[in-house]
Design a protein around this motif. Structure first.
Motif, PDB file in Angstrom:
ATOM      1  N   ARG A 198       0.832  -1.213   0.000  1.00  0.00           N
ATOM      2  CA  ARG A 198       0.000   0.000   0.000  1.00  0.00           C
ATOM      3  C   ARG A 198       0.865   1.261   0.000  1.00  0.00           C
ATOM      4  N   SER A 231       0.680   3.899  -2.978  1.00  0.00           N
ATOM      5  CA  SER A 231       0.168   5.257  -2.721  1.00  0.00           C
ATOM      6  C   SER A 231       1.243   6.328  -2.923  1.00  0.00           C
ATOM      7  N   ASN A 232       2.510   5.962  -2.686  1.00  0.00           N
ATOM      8  CA  ASN A 232       3.604   6.919  -2.898  1.00  0.00           C
ATOM      9  C   ASN A 232       4.115   6.889  -4.331  1.00  0.00           C
ATOM     10  N   ASP A 233       3.513   6.022  -5.157  1.00  0.00           N
ATOM     11  CA  ASP A 233       3.859   5.923  -6.570  1.00  0.00           C
ATOM     12  C   ASP A 233       5.360   5.730  -6.793  1.00  0.00           C
TER      13      ASP A 233
END
Length: 187
Positions: A38, A42-44
């Motif tokens: 995750r 989410s932080n790509d």
């Protein structure tokens, strides 16, 4: 040296609950592979982007990407100082070998693997009791069989390594944790 732990067990065996108890009494950093994924998504991050390609296509993320994410997390200062408690990794023998090699390069190792053993009937009861829409008896039985195929070779792997501790996870939480503490206090 900080102690490094691996939690093994089938879905519903109580790994997450016991991990919550462990972090209250021991300095180990609880690392869930779900949390690592995750965070990378989410932080790509570059690894997150690679993982997303596989996930979006409905495929499993290859070991090399998962291993890289775990290695990145294990290299962080809080883990190096306090040790780790891995939950959800390794998922197969190749990942276990990667972890051993990674730790060996850092003059470190797995201190203990806690395997929470619970009967299939109790696992089914626990999983059905969660009330999740996707937790039907058929889905649960399939999930247990898939996880057995992955977990049982790891149990053998860590038994051969001499770090496996089997704990009866079918008892009251306090009794299970008493056994966990007994293992951890003797490391």
């Amino acid at each position: 040296m900080a102690k490094n732990l691996i939690l093994l067990g089938l879905p519903g065996a109580g790994k997450g609950t016991q991990a919550d108890f462990i972090v209250k009494d021991y300095p180990n950093v609880h690392i869930s592979t779900g949390d690592i994924f995750r965070a990378n998504l989410s932080n790509d991050t570059e690894l997150g982007k690679k993982a997303r390609e596989y996930m979006d296509a409905g495929n499993l993320v290859p070991d090399e990407i998962t291993n890289a994410m775990v290695a990145d997390r294990l290299s962080q200062a809080d883990v190096e100082e306090n040790g780790f408690m891995l939950d959800g990794y390794p998922r197969n023998e190749a990942q276990a070998e990667f972890l051993d090699n990674y730790l060996d390069k850092k003059s470190n190792s797995v201190s203990a693997t806690l395997y929470f053993e619970v009967t299939d009937s109790l696992l089914r009861e626990r999983l059905l009791g969660r009330g999740r829409a996707d937790d039907t008896p058929e889905v649960i039985d399939n999930r247990l069989e898939v996880n057995k195929a992955a977990n049982l070779p790891l149990v053998d792997y860590y038994k051969k390594a001499g770090v496996l501790h089997t704990i009866d996870g079918g008892r009251e939480l306090a009794e299970v944790y008493r056994d966990v503490k007994g293992v951890l206090d003797n490391l």
